[in-house]
Motif scaffolding. Structure first.
Motif, PDB file in Angstrom:
ATOM      1  N   ALA A 146       0.832  -1.213   0.000  1.00  0.00           N
ATOM      2  CA  ALA A 146       0.000   0.000   0.000  1.00  0.00           C
ATOM      3  C   ALA A 146       0.856   1.248   0.000  1.00  0.00           C
ATOM      4  N   ASN A 148       0.569   5.843  -1.062  1.00  0.00           N
ATOM      5  CA  ASN A 148      -0.396   6.946  -1.149  1.00  0.00           C
ATOM      6  C   ASN A 148      -0.929   7.161  -2.555  1.00  0.00           C
ATOM      7  N   LEU A 180      -3.780   3.783  -0.747  1.00  0.00           N
ATOM      8  CA  LEU A 180      -4.485   4.000   0.512  1.00  0.00           C
ATOM      9  C   LEU A 180      -4.165   5.412   1.004  1.00  0.00           C
ATOM     10  N   THR A 185      -2.768   3.918   6.476  1.00  0.00           N
ATOM     11  CA  THR A 185      -1.860   2.856   6.048  1.00  0.00           C
ATOM     12  C   THR A 185      -1.304   2.047   7.214  1.00  0.00           C
ATOM     13  N   ALA A 197       3.507  -1.645   4.041  1.00  0.00           N
ATOM     14  CA  ALA A 197       3.053  -0.254   4.070  1.00  0.00           C
ATOM     15  C   ALA A 197       4.212   0.663   3.728  1.00  0.00           C
TER      16      ALA A 197
END
Length: 352
Positions: A146, A148, A180, A185, A197
Protein backbone atom coordinates in the motif's frame (compact mmCIF):
# COMPACT_ATOMS: atom_id res chain seq x y z
CA UNK A 1 -0.52 -6.60 -17.38
CA UNK A 2 -0.76 -4.10 -14.53
CA UNK A 3 -4.35 -2.84 -14.43
CA UNK A 4 -3.68 -0.52 -11.51
CA UNK A 5 -0.83 1.35 -13.18
CA UNK A 6 -1.47 4.69 -14.81
CA UNK A 7 -1.26 4.46 -18.57
CA UNK A 8 -1.25 7.41 -20.94
CA UNK A 9 -5.04 7.45 -21.41
CA UNK A 10 -5.59 7.36 -17.64
CA UNK A 11 -3.09 10.17 -17.11
CA UNK A 12 -4.83 12.39 -19.62
CA UNK A 13 -8.20 11.45 -18.19
CA UNK A 14 -7.09 12.81 -14.84
CA UNK A 15 -6.77 16.22 -16.45
CA UNK A 16 -10.11 15.95 -18.20
CA UNK A 17 -8.38 15.61 -21.57
CA UNK A 18 -8.52 12.90 -24.21
CA UNK A 19 -5.90 13.95 -26.77
CA UNK A 20 -2.49 15.56 -26.84
CA UNK A 21 -3.96 18.42 -28.80
CA UNK A 22 -6.47 19.01 -26.05
CA UNK A 23 -3.68 18.97 -23.47
CA UNK A 24 -1.81 21.67 -25.34
CA UNK A 25 -4.87 23.75 -26.09
CA UNK A 26 -6.17 23.78 -22.54
CA UNK A 27 -2.70 24.28 -21.05
CA UNK A 28 -1.90 27.24 -23.28
CA UNK A 29 -5.32 28.78 -23.17
CA UNK A 30 -5.92 28.70 -19.45
CA UNK A 31 -2.35 29.36 -18.39
CA UNK A 32 -2.61 32.68 -20.19
CA UNK A 33 -6.00 33.46 -18.62
CA UNK A 34 -4.89 35.35 -15.51
CA UNK A 35 -7.52 38.02 -15.87
CA UNK A 36 -7.78 40.02 -12.67
CA UNK A 37 -4.67 38.42 -11.14
CA UNK A 38 -1.82 40.92 -10.61
CA UNK A 39 1.51 39.96 -12.13
CA UNK A 40 3.11 39.92 -8.67
CA UNK A 41 0.60 37.37 -7.32
CA UNK A 42 1.49 33.67 -7.57
CA UNK A 43 -1.44 31.27 -7.19
CA UNK A 44 -0.78 27.88 -5.63
CA UNK A 45 -2.20 24.89 -3.81
CA UNK A 46 -0.98 23.65 -0.44
CA UNK A 47 -0.99 20.67 1.89
CA UNK A 48 -2.80 20.68 5.22
CA UNK A 49 -0.47 20.96 8.19
CA UNK A 50 2.55 21.50 5.94
CA UNK A 51 4.74 24.46 5.05
CA UNK A 52 6.07 24.05 1.54
CA UNK A 53 9.36 25.60 0.38
CA UNK A 54 7.38 28.25 -1.51
CA UNK A 55 5.39 29.15 1.59
CA UNK A 56 8.57 29.27 3.65
CA UNK A 57 10.17 31.57 1.06
CA UNK A 58 7.22 33.94 1.27
CA UNK A 59 7.38 34.05 5.06
CA UNK A 60 11.13 34.71 4.99
CA UNK A 61 10.61 37.64 2.61
CA UNK A 62 12.63 35.98 -0.14
CA UNK A 63 10.14 36.40 -3.01
CA UNK A 64 11.28 39.91 -3.98
CA UNK A 65 7.90 41.63 -3.75
CA UNK A 66 5.77 38.69 -4.91
CA UNK A 67 2.84 37.41 -2.89
CA UNK A 68 1.41 33.90 -2.74
CA UNK A 69 -2.32 33.33 -3.14
CA UNK A 70 -3.56 30.01 -1.74
CA UNK A 71 -6.45 28.61 -3.80
CA UNK A 72 -6.94 25.35 -1.88
CA UNK A 73 -5.19 22.13 -0.96
CA UNK A 74 -4.08 19.55 -3.49
CA UNK A 75 -4.82 15.84 -3.33
CA UNK A 76 -1.56 14.62 -4.94
CA UNK A 77 1.50 15.69 -6.86
CA UNK A 78 0.04 14.70 -10.26
CA UNK A 79 -3.09 16.75 -9.54
CA UNK A 80 -0.95 19.71 -8.46
CA UNK A 81 1.05 19.88 -11.69
CA UNK A 82 -2.09 19.29 -13.75
CA UNK A 83 -3.58 22.39 -12.11
CA UNK A 84 -0.50 24.37 -13.17
CA UNK A 85 -0.70 23.05 -16.72
CA UNK A 86 -4.39 23.95 -16.90
CA UNK A 87 -3.75 27.48 -15.63
CA UNK A 88 -5.69 27.08 -12.38
CA UNK A 89 -2.46 27.80 -10.49
CA UNK A 90 0.89 29.31 -11.42
CA UNK A 91 3.06 26.46 -10.16
CA UNK A 92 2.65 22.93 -8.91
CA UNK A 93 4.94 20.24 -7.57
CA UNK A 94 5.19 16.51 -8.12
CA UNK A 95 7.49 13.51 -8.26
CA UNK A 96 9.85 13.79 -11.23
CA UNK A 97 8.38 10.70 -12.88
CA UNK A 98 5.00 12.44 -13.02
CA UNK A 99 6.70 15.53 -14.46
CA UNK A 100 8.34 13.42 -17.19
CA UNK A 101 5.02 11.74 -17.92
CA UNK A 102 3.35 15.13 -18.31
CA UNK A 103 6.13 16.19 -20.66
CA UNK A 104 5.54 13.05 -22.71
CA UNK A 105 1.91 14.14 -23.03
CA UNK A 106 3.27 17.43 -24.46
CA UNK A 107 1.74 19.54 -21.71
CA UNK A 108 3.16 23.09 -21.94
CA UNK A 109 4.98 23.15 -18.62
CA UNK A 110 8.61 23.18 -17.54
CA UNK A 111 10.29 22.09 -14.30
CA UNK A 112 12.06 25.06 -12.72
CA UNK A 113 13.36 23.98 -9.28
CA UNK A 114 13.58 20.91 -7.06
CA UNK A 115 11.44 21.16 -3.94
CA UNK A 116 11.61 17.78 -2.17
CA UNK A 117 13.94 14.85 -2.07
CA UNK A 118 15.40 11.96 -0.15
CA UNK A 119 18.24 12.06 2.34
CA UNK A 120 19.18 10.34 5.59
CA UNK A 121 16.64 12.48 7.45
CA UNK A 122 13.77 12.43 4.95
CA UNK A 123 12.96 9.08 3.38
CA UNK A 124 10.16 6.58 2.89
CA UNK A 125 10.41 2.95 3.92
CA UNK A 126 8.61 -0.28 3.06
CA UNK A 127 7.43 -1.67 6.38
CA UNK A 128 6.04 -5.05 7.43
CA UNK A 129 4.81 -6.34 10.79
CA UNK A 130 7.60 -7.50 13.10
CA UNK A 131 6.41 -11.12 12.95
CA UNK A 132 5.85 -11.09 9.19
CA UNK A 133 7.52 -13.88 7.21
CA UNK A 134 8.38 -11.35 4.48
CA UNK A 135 12.14 -10.84 4.37
CA UNK A 136 13.14 -10.34 0.75
CA UNK A 137 11.83 -8.76 -2.42
CA UNK A 138 10.91 -12.19 -3.77
CA UNK A 139 8.66 -12.74 -0.76
CA UNK A 140 6.45 -9.91 -2.04
CA UNK A 141 5.13 -11.92 -4.98
CA UNK A 142 1.38 -12.20 -4.50
CA UNK A 143 1.41 -9.74 -1.58
CA UNK A 144 -0.30 -6.36 -1.16
CA UNK A 145 1.83 -3.21 -0.96
CA UNK A 146 0.00 0.00 0.00
CA UNK A 147 1.15 3.49 -0.92
CA UNK A 148 -0.40 6.95 -1.15
CA UNK A 149 -0.48 7.26 -4.95
CA UNK A 150 0.01 4.77 -7.76
CA UNK A 151 2.30 5.57 -10.65
CA UNK A 152 4.42 7.97 -8.59
CA UNK A 153 7.38 8.04 -6.20
CA UNK A 154 6.56 5.03 -4.03
CA UNK A 155 5.76 2.72 -6.93
CA UNK A 156 8.89 3.80 -8.78
CA UNK A 157 11.02 2.94 -5.75
CA UNK A 158 9.21 -0.38 -5.36
CA UNK A 159 9.90 -1.28 -9.00
CA UNK A 160 13.55 -0.34 -8.50
CA UNK A 161 13.78 -2.57 -5.43
CA UNK A 162 12.19 -5.54 -7.18
CA UNK A 163 14.42 -5.14 -10.24
CA UNK A 164 17.62 -4.84 -8.20
CA UNK A 165 16.71 -7.94 -6.24
CA UNK A 166 16.43 -9.96 -9.45
CA UNK A 167 12.68 -10.25 -10.02
CA UNK A 168 11.64 -10.54 -13.65
CA UNK A 169 9.00 -8.12 -15.01
CA UNK A 170 6.48 -10.95 -14.91
CA UNK A 171 7.26 -11.67 -11.27
CA UNK A 172 7.18 -7.97 -10.36
CA UNK A 173 3.72 -7.72 -11.93
CA UNK A 174 2.49 -10.22 -9.35
CA UNK A 175 3.22 -7.78 -6.51
CA UNK A 176 -0.12 -6.07 -5.91
CA UNK A 177 0.05 -2.30 -5.53
CA UNK A 178 -2.88 -0.51 -3.91
CA UNK A 179 -3.54 3.13 -3.06
CA UNK A 180 -4.49 4.00 0.51
CA UNK A 181 -4.79 7.35 2.28
CA UNK A 182 -1.54 7.75 4.22
CA UNK A 183 -3.36 8.24 7.53
CA UNK A 184 -4.93 4.77 7.18
CA UNK A 185 -1.86 2.86 6.05
CA UNK A 186 -0.32 1.98 9.41
CA UNK A 187 -3.62 0.73 10.79
CA UNK A 188 -4.26 -1.37 7.69
CA UNK A 189 -0.82 -2.96 8.08
CA UNK A 190 -1.36 -3.80 11.74
CA UNK A 191 -4.81 -5.24 11.04
CA UNK A 192 -3.43 -7.47 8.29
CA UNK A 193 -5.40 -5.89 5.45
CA UNK A 194 -2.12 -5.23 3.62
CA UNK A 195 1.27 -6.93 3.77
CA UNK A 196 3.57 -3.94 3.25
CA UNK A 197 3.05 -0.25 4.07
CA UNK A 198 5.00 2.60 2.51
CA UNK A 199 5.50 5.14 5.31
CA UNK A 200 7.42 8.40 5.38
CA UNK A 201 7.98 11.47 7.55
CA UNK A 202 5.64 11.78 10.55
CA UNK A 203 3.67 8.65 9.66
CA UNK A 204 6.86 6.59 9.60
CA UNK A 205 8.16 8.06 12.85
CA UNK A 206 4.87 7.60 14.69
CA UNK A 207 4.55 4.02 13.46
CA UNK A 208 8.08 3.25 14.66
CA UNK A 209 7.27 4.82 18.03
CA UNK A 210 4.31 2.43 18.32
CA UNK A 211 6.66 -0.49 17.66
CA UNK A 212 5.96 -3.88 16.14
CA UNK A 213 7.10 -3.10 12.58
CA UNK A 214 10.36 -3.36 10.67
CA UNK A 215 11.66 -2.11 7.32
CA UNK A 216 12.42 -4.24 4.29
CA UNK A 217 14.13 -1.32 2.57
CA UNK A 218 13.79 2.42 2.02
CA UNK A 219 14.41 4.84 -0.81
CA UNK A 220 17.55 6.34 0.74
CA UNK A 221 19.07 2.90 1.23
CA UNK A 222 18.32 2.07 -2.40
CA UNK A 223 19.16 5.33 -4.15
CA UNK A 224 21.13 7.54 -1.79
CA UNK A 225 20.51 11.27 -1.51
CA UNK A 226 18.64 12.76 -4.45
CA UNK A 227 16.06 15.40 -5.32
CA UNK A 228 12.85 13.58 -6.17
CA UNK A 229 10.33 16.23 -7.18
CA UNK A 230 10.20 19.58 -8.94
CA UNK A 231 7.99 22.62 -9.15
CA UNK A 232 6.68 23.19 -12.66
CA UNK A 233 5.37 26.39 -14.23
CA UNK A 234 3.44 26.84 -17.46
CA UNK A 235 5.65 27.82 -20.38
CA UNK A 236 3.24 30.64 -21.24
CA UNK A 237 3.69 32.06 -17.74
CA UNK A 238 7.48 31.86 -18.03
CA UNK A 239 7.33 33.71 -21.35
CA UNK A 240 4.97 36.43 -20.16
CA UNK A 241 6.32 36.91 -16.62
CA UNK A 242 10.06 36.12 -16.63
CA UNK A 243 10.89 38.59 -13.85
CA UNK A 244 8.25 37.15 -11.55
CA UNK A 245 9.30 33.60 -12.42
CA UNK A 246 12.91 34.46 -11.63
CA UNK A 247 11.95 36.07 -8.31
CA UNK A 248 9.83 33.07 -7.35
CA UNK A 249 12.34 30.37 -8.25
CA UNK A 250 15.28 32.24 -6.75
CA UNK A 251 13.34 32.89 -3.55
CA UNK A 252 12.39 29.24 -3.17
CA UNK A 253 16.03 28.28 -3.70
CA UNK A 254 17.12 30.68 -0.97
CA UNK A 255 14.48 29.26 1.39
CA UNK A 256 15.71 25.71 0.77
CA UNK A 257 19.22 26.77 1.69
CA UNK A 258 17.94 28.62 4.76
CA UNK A 259 16.20 25.45 5.97
CA UNK A 260 19.41 23.48 5.45
CA UNK A 261 21.74 25.77 7.40
CA UNK A 262 19.31 26.80 10.17
CA UNK A 263 18.94 24.72 13.36
CA UNK A 264 16.02 22.34 13.00
CA UNK A 265 14.19 23.67 16.06
CA UNK A 266 14.23 27.18 14.61
CA UNK A 267 12.89 25.97 11.27
CA UNK A 268 10.09 24.04 12.96
CA UNK A 269 9.15 26.97 15.20
CA UNK A 270 8.88 29.22 12.17
CA UNK A 271 6.74 26.68 10.32
CA UNK A 272 4.40 26.42 13.30
CA UNK A 273 3.97 30.20 13.30
CA UNK A 274 3.24 30.16 9.56
CA UNK A 275 0.50 27.54 9.96
CA UNK A 276 -1.08 29.35 12.91
CA UNK A 277 -1.12 32.69 11.13
CA UNK A 278 -2.90 31.37 8.05
CA UNK A 279 -5.75 30.19 10.31
CA UNK A 280 -7.03 27.16 8.37
CA UNK A 281 -7.83 24.97 11.39
CA UNK A 282 -4.72 22.83 10.83
CA UNK A 283 -2.94 20.60 13.30
CA UNK A 284 0.62 21.81 13.87
CA UNK A 285 1.74 18.60 15.63
CA UNK A 286 3.06 16.97 12.41
CA UNK A 287 5.51 19.84 11.96
CA UNK A 288 7.36 18.75 15.08
CA UNK A 289 8.49 15.70 13.12
CA UNK A 290 9.92 17.76 10.24
CA UNK A 291 13.59 17.03 9.59
CA UNK A 292 14.49 18.12 6.08
CA UNK A 293 13.08 18.91 2.66
CA UNK A 294 15.59 16.38 1.33
CA UNK A 295 16.65 18.47 -1.68
CA UNK A 296 20.12 17.37 -2.79
CA UNK A 297 21.65 20.33 -4.60
CA UNK A 298 22.06 23.87 -3.21
CA UNK A 299 19.10 26.18 -3.96
CA UNK A 300 17.16 23.34 -5.57
CA UNK A 301 19.13 23.29 -8.80
CA UNK A 302 17.82 20.49 -11.03
CA UNK A 303 20.30 17.79 -12.08
CA UNK A 304 19.58 15.97 -15.38
CA UNK A 305 19.88 12.49 -13.87
CA UNK A 306 17.08 13.29 -11.43
CA UNK A 307 14.73 13.22 -14.41
CA UNK A 308 16.43 10.71 -16.70
CA UNK A 309 16.33 7.89 -14.13
CA UNK A 310 12.54 8.09 -13.98
CA UNK A 311 12.22 8.53 -17.74
CA UNK A 312 13.93 5.16 -18.11
CA UNK A 313 11.58 3.70 -15.49
CA UNK A 314 8.55 4.93 -17.43
CA UNK A 315 9.98 3.52 -20.65
CA UNK A 316 10.50 0.10 -19.05
CA UNK A 317 6.90 0.13 -17.86
CA UNK A 318 5.67 1.06 -21.32
CA UNK A 319 4.14 4.30 -20.04
CA UNK A 320 6.10 6.45 -22.50
CA UNK A 321 7.96 5.76 -25.72
CA UNK A 322 11.73 6.04 -25.74
CA UNK A 323 11.72 8.98 -28.14
CA UNK A 324 8.75 10.76 -26.61
CA UNK A 325 10.67 13.01 -24.22
CA UNK A 326 13.67 15.24 -24.91
CA UNK A 327 14.91 15.76 -21.37
CA UNK A 328 16.63 19.14 -21.93
CA UNK A 329 13.18 20.49 -22.83
CA UNK A 330 11.59 19.23 -19.61
CA UNK A 331 13.44 21.48 -17.15
CA UNK A 332 15.45 24.68 -16.84
CA UNK A 333 17.72 26.23 -14.20
CA UNK A 334 17.89 29.61 -15.90
CA UNK A 335 15.36 31.24 -13.56
CA UNK A 336 17.27 30.11 -10.47
CA UNK A 337 19.74 32.89 -9.79
CA UNK A 338 20.31 31.78 -6.20
CA UNK A 339 22.49 28.84 -7.25
CA UNK A 340 25.17 30.93 -9.00
CA UNK A 341 27.33 31.45 -5.90
CA UNK A 342 26.23 28.43 -3.89
CA UNK A 343 28.84 25.73 -3.21
CA UNK A 344 28.12 22.35 -4.75
CA UNK A 345 28.40 19.57 -2.14
CA UNK A 346 29.46 16.02 -2.83
CA UNK A 347 26.34 14.03 -3.62
CA UNK A 348 25.66 10.66 -2.03
CA UNK A 349 24.49 8.39 -4.85
CA UNK A 350 25.72 5.19 -3.25
CA UNK A 351 22.35 3.89 -2.15
CA UNK A 352 24.10 2.24 0.76
Amino acid sequence: MRPRHFRRREFLALTGLTTLAATTAVGCGRASGREGVPADTIRHQGWAGTVTPAELAADLGYLDGLSLKWVGNTTSGPQDIQAAAAGDTDFGGAFNGAVVKMAAAKAPVKAVISYYGVDKERFSGFYVRENSPLRTARDLIGKRVAMNTLGAHAEAVLDTYLQREGLSPEEADQVERIALPPVNTEQSLRQGHIDVAVLGDILRDKALEHGGIRALTDDHRLLGTFSAGTYVMAERYLEQHPREARAFVTGVGRALDWSRRTPREEVVDRMVRVVRRRNRSEDTAPLRYWRSYGVADPTGRIAPDELSVWARWLERRGDIKADRVHLPDVYTNRFNKAHADAPKPARDRSGS
